[in-house]
Each structure stands twice: as C-alpha cells, then as structure tokens.
Design an enzyme around this catalytic site. Structure first.
Site, short mmCIF file in Angstrom:
data_model
loop_
_atom_site.label_atom_id
_atom_site.label_comp_id
_atom_site.label_asym_id
_atom_site.label_seq_id
_atom_site.Cartn_x
_atom_site.Cartn_y
_atom_site.Cartn_z
N GLY A 68 0.78 -1.24 0.00
CA GLY A 68 0.00 0.00 0.00
C GLY A 68 0.81 1.28 0.00
NE ARG A 122 -13.50 -12.70 -12.89
CZ ARG A 122 -12.95 -12.25 -14.02
NH1 ARG A 122 -12.33 -11.11 -14.04
NH2 ARG A 122 -13.02 -12.95 -15.13
CG MET A 147 -1.77 -8.19 -6.54
SD MET A 147 -0.99 -7.44 -7.99
CE MET A 147 -0.22 -8.87 -8.71
CG HIS A 166 1.30 -1.45 -15.56
ND1 HIS A 166 1.03 -2.73 -15.11
CD2 HIS A 166 2.27 -1.57 -16.50
CE1 HIS A 166 1.81 -3.58 -15.76
NE2 HIS A 166 2.57 -2.90 -16.60
CD GLU A 200 -6.41 -5.13 -24.32
OE1 GLU A 200 -5.22 -5.36 -24.59
OE2 GLU A 200 -7.15 -4.38 -25.00
CB VAL A 201 -5.19 -6.98 -17.91
CG1 VAL A 201 -4.13 -6.72 -16.84
CG2 VAL A 201 -6.28 -7.86 -17.34
C1 GRF Z 1 3.09 -0.89 -7.61
O1 GRF Z 1 4.32 -1.03 -8.23
C2 GRF Z 1 2.00 -0.68 -8.62
O2 GRF Z 1 2.43 -0.01 -9.76
C3 GRF Z 1 1.60 -2.07 -8.97
O3 GRF Z 1 1.70 -2.80 -7.78
C4 GRF Z 1 2.63 -2.16 -6.91
C5 GRF Z 1 1.90 -1.88 -5.65
O4 GRF Z 1 2.76 -1.33 -4.68
N1 GRF Z 1 0.30 -2.12 -9.58
P1 GRF Z 1 2.14 -0.66 -3.40
O5 GRF Z 1 1.23 -1.68 -2.75
O6 GRF Z 1 1.39 0.54 -3.84
O7 GRF Z 1 3.32 -0.32 -2.53
#
Ligand code: GRF
Length: 272
Positions: A68, A122, A147, A166, A200-201
C-alpha cells in the site's frame, strides 16, 4: 444528491446572500463563475463555513492487495485541504495486507473482501466489493497494487471513474514482473503509468506517465525503487485531475483540461 448552502458574504458597501448549489456527482460546479470558495468574496467566516461544509470532495476508495505505498501517497496528497478528493475507504482482498494497517493508522475506513471466500465466483466477489463501495458512497476508485482481475461488468460500472497504476511505460510490459522484463529487454528508459481501467488488463486511456533511467548497475530491486518513487508522484496528480473533472476521453485518449504539456528532452544514456 444535491445540497444547497446559503451563506452571507460582504464587501465594503453591502451584504449579499448567495445560494450555492453543489452537486455531489458530477464535480461541484459553482453557478457563479466569479465565486471563489477559498475566499468567499473576502468574507473569511463564510469562506471557512464553505470549506467546512459545502465543498464536495470526491469520495475515493483505494483497492489494495499488499503493502500500500501508492495508497499512502494518495492518502498524503488528500490530507491537503485543497486536494479535490478524500480517501474515504480502503478495501483489501487480502486480510493480511500490510496496507490495511497503514490505512487504519491514517484513520481511513478499511474493509476486507477476501476473494478466497468466494471460491472463484467473481460475480459474488465483485458484488461484495460493490456493496462496500455503495455503503461508503464512493465516487472514484483507485486500484493500487490490487491483484485481482475485474470483470467487464464491474469495470463497466466504474467506467471513467476507476484508475490503475502500472509499473511500466504502457503499452510496454503489460502484466507482471515488469522490472525484470525491462532489464532483460535492455530498455534504457522504464517508468510508470496511470490509466483508466478498461476490461482489457493494463490498457485504457493514459492520464500520466513518468520515465526513469535504467542504469547499468540496476537490479530489479533498485529499478523497482526508482519507479515506485515516480509512481508516488504521478498517482496523486492523476487522481487530482480526475476529481477536478478535468479528464476527458477523446478518441480513446485522455485529454487533461488546462494541463500544460511537459517539454524538454530526456536522453538515456547521456549524450555529451
Ligand atoms: C506498484 O508497483 C504498482 O504499480 C503495482 O503494484 C505495486 C503496488 O505497490 N500495480 P504498493 O502496494 O502501492 O506499494
């Protein structure tokens, strides 16, 4: 939801009663273009009242699965009085996500929607997510290291109101292990992207990107740390633009109203 605030303003010669209607969604849109909520026409008590009661900051939920740190960057930005969004909720799909403790320490409401309890259903998992978002009257969603894949149905409900970060310069290196793949590919510049979420991911209109150099000596850890630092800068900026209602999608691309393009050139390695 609409609400109306009446307040007294004054100048040297007269007293005004103004009615300000603020809409919760879309963005607050003052009917009087000359009105400045920060000063309320120079009448400080009214300004304080207005700031305290009437300014409609977007209510944001951050969805996490892990540490986080991006969530914390957003919380820190939203702690500023002038920031147009407040972090109203943090949801984790993992009960043990360290980010949950960090959110609670910042006095942010937290919820757990544990995906393992939904046995790969889901629809039910997303139904539970949506319930939490509704219960907290959320306007905007930020995915920050969340995730779980989201269905087109759920994404559709939040179209134009859900961001993701991302750790790569999209459209390069979609998916996982971006830093290792960037090193393996030998790219000289790597970075991070904030984009609208679409079915789309790791796709969707891009709001902001940050580039960092890739150094000869980099490991995945050093490169990840450099990128993460950049992530913490662009995510709060992108959320601010969205919360201000300045993001428009034109031909599938984001246009940020009033945003000045960055200029200057970046060469990696250095050209002397
Ligand atoms: C980050 O690198 C973000 O870009 C990716 O997952 C990671 C999460 O890190 N989607 P955090 O939990 O915000 O420290």
């Amino acid at each position: 939801m609409h609400y109306v605030v009446a307040y007294l303003g004054t100048n040297a010669t007269c007293i005004h009663l103004r009615i300000v209607a603020a809409r919760k969604n879309p963005t607050y849109d003052p009917p009087n273009a000359s009105f400045d909520p920060d000063t309320a026409g120079g009448f400080r008590p009214a300004a304080a009242l207005f700031r305290g009661i009437a300014v409609s900051r977007k209510r944001v939920a951050i969805l996490i699965s892990g540490r986080g740190s991006n969530m914390e960057a957003l919380i820190a930005a939203a702690a500023e009085e002038s920031y147009p969004a407040q972090i109203a909720l943090v949801i984790s799909n993992r009960p043990d996500a360290p980010g949950l403790r960090r959110a609670a320490a910042a006095a942010i409401a937290t919820e757990i929607v544990d995906h393992t309890l939904y046995r790969d259903d889901r629809e039910k998992f997303e139904g539970a997510l949506q319930e939490k978002l509704d219960a907290h009257r959320i306007d905007l969603v930020c995915l920050a290291g969340f995730m779980r894949l989201l269905s087109p149905n759920f994404v559709g409900k939040w179209q134009g109101r859900m961001l993701n970060i991302h750790p790569a310069l999209l459209p390069a290196f979609k998916g996982l292990d971006t830093h290792a793949r960037a090193l393996e590919a030998g790219v000289k510049i790597h970075g991070a992207t904030v984009h609208m979420v679409v079915p789309e991911v790791d796709s969707g209109p891009i709001l902001a990107q940050a580039a960092v150099p890739v150094r000869e000596s980099d490991t995945t850890e050093t490169l990840a740390a450099r990128v993460l630092d950049a992530e913490h800068r662009i995510y709060p900026a992108a959320l601010k633009w969205l919360a201000e209602g300045r993001v428009r999608i034109v031909d599938g691309r984001c246009r940020i109203e009033g945003q000045v393009d960055a200029d200057g050139l970046l060469f990696v390695p250095k050209i002397s």
